[in-house]
Design a protein around this motif. Sequence first.
Motif, PDB file in Angstrom:
ATOM      1  N   ARG A  44      37.854   8.178   5.080  1.00 59.00           N
ATOM      2  CA  ARG A  44      36.643   9.319   4.854  1.00 59.00           C
ATOM      3  C   ARG A  44      36.498  10.364   5.311  1.00 59.00           C
ATOM      4  N   GLU A  58      38.436  -7.108  10.412  1.00 53.40           N
ATOM      5  CA  GLU A  58      37.691  -6.130  10.232  1.00 53.40           C
ATOM      6  C   GLU A  58      37.224  -4.972  10.617  1.00 53.40           C
ATOM      7  N   LYS A  59      37.607  -4.976  11.623  1.00 51.97           N
ATOM      8  CA  LYS A  59      37.907  -3.180  12.330  1.00 51.97           C
ATOM      9  C   LYS A  59      38.901  -2.716  11.782  1.00 51.97           C
ATOM     10  N   GLU A  60      39.588  -3.380  11.749  1.00 51.81           N
ATOM     11  CA  GLU A  60      40.317  -2.675  11.067  1.00 51.81           C
ATOM     12  C   GLU A  60      40.373  -2.170   9.475  1.00 51.81           C
ATOM     13  N   LYS A  61      39.730  -3.052   8.600  1.00 53.80           N
ATOM     14  CA  LYS A  61      38.673  -2.621   7.640  1.00 53.80           C
ATOM     15  C   LYS A  61      38.176  -1.510   7.851  1.00 53.80           C
ATOM     16  N   GLU A  62      37.778  -1.211   9.100  1.00 52.46           N
ATOM     17  CA  GLU A  62      36.651   0.061   9.065  1.00 52.46           C
ATOM     18  C   GLU A  62      37.410   0.567   9.477  1.00 52.46           C
ATOM     19  N   LEU A  63      38.131   0.606  10.296  1.00 54.99           N
ATOM     20  CA  LEU A  63      38.847   1.989  10.911  1.00 54.99           C
ATOM     21  C   LEU A  63      39.649   2.475   9.491  1.00 54.99           C
ATOM     22  N   SER A  64      40.072   1.805   8.308  1.00 55.53           N
ATOM     23  CA  SER A  64      40.745   2.106   7.607  1.00 55.53           C
ATOM     24  C   SER A  64      40.091   3.156   6.915  1.00 55.53           C
ATOM     25  N   GLN A  65      38.401   3.115   6.241  1.00 52.89           N
ATOM     26  CA  GLN A  65      37.720   3.030   6.298  1.00 52.89           C
ATOM     27  C   GLN A  65      36.892   4.095   6.472  1.00 52.89           C
ATOM     28  N   LEU A  66      37.432   4.715   7.703  1.00 54.98           N
ATOM     29  CA  LEU A  66      36.816   5.423   8.338  1.00 54.98           C
ATOM     30  C   LEU A  66      38.047   6.684   8.548  1.00 54.98           C
TER      31      LEU A  66
END
Length: 408
Positions: free
Chosen positions: A188, A177-185
């Motif tokens: 962007r 979940e954190k990796e997904k958030e980092l990937s999205q960040l």
Amino acid sequence: MPKDIIVNILPVMENAALLTAIIQNAIDGIITIDERGRIESINPAACKLFQHVPEDVIGKNISMLMPPPDSERHDDYLNRYNNTGKPHIIGIGREVKGLRKDGTEFPFRLGVSEVQYSGRKIYTGIIHDLSREKEAEETLREYAMRLEELVEIRTQSLKKTVEALQQAKEEVSLSLEKEKELSQLKSRFVSMASHEFRTPLSAVQLSASLIDKYAQPFDNPNIAKHVAKIKNAVGNLTTILNDFLSLEKLEAGKVEPSFHNFDLVKLSEEITEEMQMVAKQNQNIIYQHTGISSTVKLDPNLLKNCIINLIANAIKYSGENTFIEFNTEINDHHCIVTIKDNGIGIPEADQKHLFEAFFRAHNTGNIPGTGLGLNIIARYTDLMKGKINFKSSVNQGTSFTILFPQNE
């Protein structure tokens, strides 16, 4: 003695001899006692079990062959039966313990029967040794206990493993979940950086071109030299931005090839003209096509990116006054693209890592680059179902070949 009496006695004697032979050779112990519990006979099997010879026991009370408390209670058992007719163990096969001469005990199954003999009662005991059975039972019991212990240990271990796996699953889920958030960040950020940096870079590029134009009347070589440096730096930064943006799209799975027919020769000539403009002094890109057909079915944008990257590398890693060979070929089975230079080459030790992201050969020195270009080319080639190969020797140049299947 009358003859008829002898005839009658002989079968009786033969039967007695047969019975004696059976008793003497029986594998189970056989003991007879009188009404008072005294031993009258004992066969060899019983002697062996109790470790006695007949002389040790005949005429003595049977209780000598019993461990406590049966040894003290036997006479009471016998008297009760003689007085009441109710047996304690007579006629019943039950497990009891025997006492050997050396004081050790052993288990056996006892069967007792009452026999009327010569007008009196005697009791016959059949003794079947249970030592081996009991040892086997004990061994099985120990195995069962050990197995239960092992099962308990394994169960506890499995329980701990399951708990650890569950915890790891939760940690992995949280990490994903954190990796997904980092990937999205990251996505962007890369998109934002690419957009935000392109605007000032375009302004710098335009200003450098204008300076170059306005400085021409002055014919000042220093101005021309520094303007060229500005343009070169802007070009390098633009390449870096493009590489990072391409990598981000690949990592996010946003790159989908769009196959359609196009003229490979026309595209290649456009690329040659475009790249010749950024070549070093007296560097010449020589393009040649082989084959009667010039039409291929690929993604022209991805192919163009691959070719431009390879030619840009050839320009970058080759010196002035050199030739860069750019060849295309279309045959019945493949479309083949080859770019060959006479540059610094790739050390053999580095060649196995060449297509890894961010990897740069050790002999590149201060030549600018991100180490992403070849990784992106390899991934674009794979998306178009192609294969990329190369040959290289230090200071003798490098040749890259991309093969795309046709008519599939």
